[in-house]
Design an enzyme around this catalytic site. Sequence first.
Site, short mmCIF file in Angstrom:
data_model
loop_
_atom_site.label_atom_id
_atom_site.label_comp_id
_atom_site.label_asym_id
_atom_site.label_seq_id
_atom_site.Cartn_x
_atom_site.Cartn_y
_atom_site.Cartn_z
N HIS A 405 1.03 -1.52 -0.22
CA HIS A 405 -0.29 0.18 0.21
C HIS A 405 0.97 1.08 -0.29
CE1 HIS A 405 0.36 0.47 4.62
NE2 HIS A 405 0.29 -0.45 4.62
N CYS A 421 3.84 -4.54 6.84
CA CYS A 421 3.67 -4.43 4.83
C CYS A 421 4.72 -3.60 4.59
CB CYS A 421 2.01 -3.24 5.34
SG CYS A 421 0.30 -3.80 6.17
#
Length: 480
Positions: A405, A421
């Site tokens: 992301h 992440c």
Amino acid sequence: MKNSQYLKQYVQMHPDNKMAWYLLGKEYKKNGQEGKANYCFNQAGGVYEAFEQSKVPSDMLREYEEELLRTAREREMRTSRIRRVLLLVSFLLLILMPAAAKAPGDGSMMTAVKPEGQTKTVPAAQSSLDQEKAGDSTADTLLFTAREADGAVSARGLAGLVGSGGGKVPSLTAVLGMQRSGKWLLWKERLPVAYTVEREENGRTTIQSYDSASCACKPPDAGALADRGAKWQRRQEQLATLWSALNSFRAAKGRLPESLGEMTGDFPGNWLAGTTPLMERAFTPLKAEAERKGEKAAQGAAADRNAPGGDSGAAPGDAPSAGNGGAEMPFLSQPLAILVDKQKHRLAVTSGGIIIRSYEVGLGGTRTPEGSFVITDKVVNPNGHDKGEFGSRGMQLSDTNYAIHGTNEPESVGKDESMGCIRMKRNDIEELFDLVPKGTKVQITEGGLLPGVTQGSENPFSLKAAGNQTNPRKQYHWLN
């Protein structure tokens, strides 16, 4: 000057031979080419100093040089004989095969590009491009392909080019050069033209190198071909994205989509982030090719099951062939995949052994998991806005709390500051979101597999957005 040519070929094959560099420098100096001579002497290193400062008998140098020249000449003669044999075999195949039959060669390596109006002429292919300028509908198509830029036109590679084209030999094939980095070939923006292969009506084949280092010449201007090559590359990226989406859709649902719209719907039906006019035209022929591959794989699986000791695994299909039904098939025929190198802080988009993009990413060190994943959600503005902790785009990794992301902390990219992440800068995540479809495989490794270079584009890949790709019904809790 002939000796210089042979010695140059020798040092290209044996760059670590300091004595050969020294002798080549002596030849250049004798011919008054001081700049080239000094470069060779620098490559010769200690050999230059030793021989220039000592009294070495000239006979000894002459004997060594003659031996190098003899070796280089013998190699050139062998290479020339092999090249002639391969060309002869290729021409015989072209003559003997039926006009409608497919020619031998890897069709996936070549795609036809129709003439596009006014074209700046290229000296090496004057006749072919003059026909296109005049709008001659009988002009042969100009073909493009890409191969490793090794500084030489191999006989094997040439035979493949001459033997391709679906029974019709192209008048002009332009070969774009990809650099190698370890086991990878690099698909960079605006690849240089390495050489062209032109087939004339009388059967004669002309090779024009555009690499002055390999041809020992001043090549013609490649500007017009390079411009068209860049357009060909952009087409191939669009086709690769569509081709990958078809394969991912079938892997998840057990069938191919009925229409392009079935892959460009509202979330979660946004397998593709959008489309282009080329992708809309290419959907039907690419779907037909995917069906053909599926049928072939099923037949292979059935044969394996019926064979003694056979298993139920599907047989791998062959690569899409060029010119199948007049369709343009993707050069990047292997489905797109993502590889994350934790050591290098790199995320690469690959197709087989080719790296198409390479981005710097932020990770979480040991908190970032290793293993194999699949992109299951593609979300625009996760959690409702584009300036939050997940940025403007998010792609969830399988059934986990990890995702690729954006970030509101761009300075963390390149570091281990996330909770696990994969963080990307805004422009990078938005290009990646458009480039790879839902269902793309992701491999996260400890590292050492990718080159430590950023490989982006000044003209990022982008699609015309289709459907509502937000997901207001869900609050994402990725481990940012």
